[in-house]
Design a protein around this motif. Structure first.
Motif, PDB file in Angstrom:
ATOM      1  N   LYS A   8       0.823  -1.214   0.000  1.00 46.08           N
ATOM      2  CA  LYS A   8       0.000   0.000   0.000  1.00 46.08           C
ATOM      3  C   LYS A   8       0.854   1.259   0.000  1.00 46.08           C
ATOM      4  O   LYS A   8       0.388   2.327  -0.371  1.00 46.08           O
ATOM      5  N   THR A   9       2.098   1.126   0.414  1.00 48.15           N
ATOM      6  CA  THR A   9       2.993   2.279   0.449  1.00 48.15           C
ATOM      7  C   THR A   9       3.156   2.895  -0.932  1.00 48.15           C
ATOM      8  O   THR A   9       3.332   4.101  -1.048  1.00 48.15           O
ATOM      9  N   GLY A  10       3.077   2.079  -1.970  1.00 51.58           N
ATOM     10  CA  GLY A  10       3.276   2.567  -3.325  1.00 51.58           C
ATOM     11  C   GLY A  10       2.018   3.138  -3.972  1.00 51.58           C
ATOM     12  O   GLY A  10       2.068   3.615  -5.107  1.00 51.58           O
ATOM     13  N   ASP A  11       0.888   3.111  -3.236  1.00 52.15           N
ATOM     14  CA  ASP A  11      -0.355   3.656  -3.787  1.00 52.15           C
ATOM     15  C   ASP A  11      -0.163   5.130  -4.147  1.00 52.15           C
ATOM     16  O   ASP A  11       0.459   5.888  -3.394  1.00 52.15           O
ATOM     17  N   GLY A  12      -0.685   5.508  -5.273  1.00 53.43           N
ATOM     18  CA  GLY A  12      -0.581   6.899  -5.705  1.00 53.43           C
ATOM     19  C   GLY A  12       0.582   7.142  -6.653  1.00 53.43           C
ATOM     20  O   GLY A  12       0.682   8.210  -7.245  1.00 53.43           O
ATOM     21  N   TYR A  13       1.468   6.162  -6.781  1.00 57.78           N
ATOM     22  CA  TYR A  13       2.596   6.286  -7.709  1.00 57.78           C
ATOM     23  C   TYR A  13       2.308   5.441  -8.946  1.00 57.78           C
ATOM     24  O   TYR A  13       1.686   4.390  -8.856  1.00 57.78           O
ATOM     25  N   THR A  14       2.756   5.892 -10.092  1.00 59.47           N
ATOM     26  CA  THR A  14       2.544   5.130 -11.323  1.00 59.47           C
ATOM     27  C   THR A  14       3.861   4.637 -11.920  1.00 59.47           C
ATOM     28  O   THR A  14       3.884   3.631 -12.615  1.00 59.47           O
ATOM     29  N   ASN A  15       4.953   5.327 -11.640  1.00 61.36           N
ATOM     30  CA  ASN A  15       6.254   4.950 -12.185  1.00 61.36           C
ATOM     31  C   ASN A  15       6.822   3.772 -11.388  1.00 61.36           C
ATOM     32  O   ASN A  15       6.910   3.829 -10.156  1.00 61.36           O
TER      33      ASN A  15
END
Ligand SMILES: [Zn+2]
Length: 124
Positions: A8-15
């Motif tokens: 969930k830490t990577g939520d909001g990132y697309t790269n």
């Protein structure tokens, strides 16, 4: 020690490389103690600080994290970096950080090693 990342830490990132950086840094912050003095926590510098990624409040040691995806725990012989020259200058400067090198796969740490900063100084 929990070796699994919090996805969930990577939520909001697309790269993909940003997601990997955020997730691996989050894992290190939640799970790693200071290997220099034994303090139980490391703290993250604000994003894009040029000195290092993490620091210890007790002994003021700085740490850089470099991670890469690998299906095995074998140590990679070369670590690529987009800003290679900047990174090289940083880790070989007089006040360079210690370097954590992490390999991971399937949202889990495979291997984590520490390269003490005095092994990284440039010989001139
Ligand atoms: Zn420390």
């Amino acid at each position: 020690m929990n070796l699994f990342f919090d996805g969930k830490t990577g939520d909001g990132y697309t790269n993909a490389s940003q997601i990997a950086r955020v997730i691996t840094e989050n894992w290190l912050e939640r799970n790693m103690f200071c290997p220099v003095c034994g303090a139980s926590l490391l703290y993250r510098y604000v994003a894009n600080k040029s000195v290092a990624d993490f620091y210890c409040k007790s002994c003021t040691s700085d740490f850089e994290l470099k991670s890469y995806e690998s299906k095995t725990a074998n140590v990679k012989r070369k670590i690529t970096d987009g800003a290679f020259h900047t990174k090289l200058e940083r880790i070989t400067s007089l006040n360079n950080p210690h370097l954590f090198v992490m390999s991971y796969a399937c949202m889990k740490v495979n291997n984590l090693m520490l390269i003490p900063k005095f092994f990284l100084r440039q010989i001139s």
